[in-house]
Design an enzyme around this catalytic site. Structure first.
Site, PDB file in Angstrom:
ATOM      1  N   SER A 132      -3.987  -1.043  -6.040  1.00 11.21           N
ATOM      2  CA  SER A 132      -3.416  -1.076  -7.393  1.00 11.21           C
ATOM      3  C   SER A 132      -3.178  -2.527  -7.763  1.00 11.21           C
ATOM      4  CB  SER A 132      -2.088  -0.308  -7.421  1.00 11.21           C
ATOM      5  OG  SER A 132      -1.367  -0.559  -8.621  1.00 11.21           O
TER       6      SER A 132
ATOM      7  N   TYR B 247       5.846   3.096  -4.654  1.00 12.05           N
ATOM      8  CA  TYR B 247       4.404   3.101  -4.919  1.00 12.05           C
ATOM      9  C   TYR B 247       3.827   1.701  -4.756  1.00 12.05           C
ATOM     10  CZ  TYR B 247      -0.001   3.568  -7.478  1.00 12.05           C
ATOM     11  OH  TYR B 247      -1.324   3.535  -7.844  1.00 12.05           O
TER      12      TYR B 247
END
Length: 257
Positions: free
Chosen positions: A146, A159
């Site tokens: 990410s 996350y």
């Protein structure tokens, strides 16, 4: 050439999280590049339908239902791929989950679940795949991280930490296996138009929210799954043969802003 020999002579890619979003787009891109597909996901009906659709197009494809929180799943996945196709050449670690929250908001249960799926499954699947890749004289692992692996994230602590750990796992495995011809790279997507983006919002409200996200990105839009898939197909190709240990942002310039 027998059908069995043809299967063994076709490179095989394992794709996790294959039944939607980025995983589906990557599977399509790899099929176009000539790979047999070993598709992994939790939704058996969707996965079987997806495999059947590929087969109808002449692509060798098998779906394998698995819960990647099961620590025995990775070894079973790799063995099943070897049984189906006789080889493994590429592993795409795409499966992941997103839970929002600050440190105060994040429960131990949420933290453990995120780390186990987003990081633990990547580690275990990569570990299981290395011997099969080595047996082919090398291969490629692509981890979907990410852009929050590269910069701080507000309101998504667990996350972001899990994806930053995936980036470090990528670097370390790249060094450990460089001389075996096993290349390990990561893609770091920014906001991408998948079911995970603006989850729980539908219809015009979702379109408006996605447009708001896009307006904050230098290129003026969110990414598409195909934006990510094109980079994945490049990373597993010979054109990227001298690339390993890289983190590639595919984020419309967001991490440069």
């Amino acid at each position: 050439m027998t059908q069995t020999q043809a299967v063994k002579d076709t490179p095989c890619a394992i794709v996790t999280g294959a039944t939607s979003g980025i995983g589906t787009a990557i599977a399509r891109a790899l099929a176009a590049a000539g790979y047999s597909l070993f598709l992994v996901g939790r939704r058996a009906a969707a996965g079987q339908a997806m495999a059947a659709a590929f087969q109808a197009e002449g692509v060798r494809a098998v779906f394998h239902a698995a819960d990647l929180s099961d620590k025995a799943a990775p070894d079973a996945i790799v063995q099943a791929a070897l049984t189906a196709f006789g080889r493994v050449d590429v592993l795409i670690n795409n499966a992941g989950i997103l839970i929002h929250g600050t440190a105060e908001d994040t429960t131990d249960t949420d933290w453990d679940r995120l780390m186990d799926i987003n990081l633990g499954s990547v580690f275990r699947l990569s570990r299981a795949a290395v011997p099969a890749l080595r047996a082919q004289g090398g291969g490629a692992i692509v981890n979907i991280a990410s852009d929050w692996a590269l910069v701080g994230a507000k309101g998504a602590l667990a996350y972001a930490v899990s994806k930053a750990a995936v980036a470090q796992l990528t670097r370390c495995m790249a060094l450990d296996h460089a001389q075996e011809g096993i290349r390990v790279n990561a893609i770091c997507p920014g906001d991408t138009d998948t079911p995970m983006l603006a989850a729980g919002i539908t219809g015009a409200a979702r379109a408006e929210r996605v447009a708001e996200y896009g307006a904050a990105i230098p290129m003026g839009r969110v990414g598409t799954p195909e934006d990510i898939a094109g980079v994945a197909a490049f990373l597993v190709s010979d054109a990227a043969g001298y690339m390993t240990g890289t983190m590639i942002p595919v984020d419309g310039g967001a991490t440069s802003d």
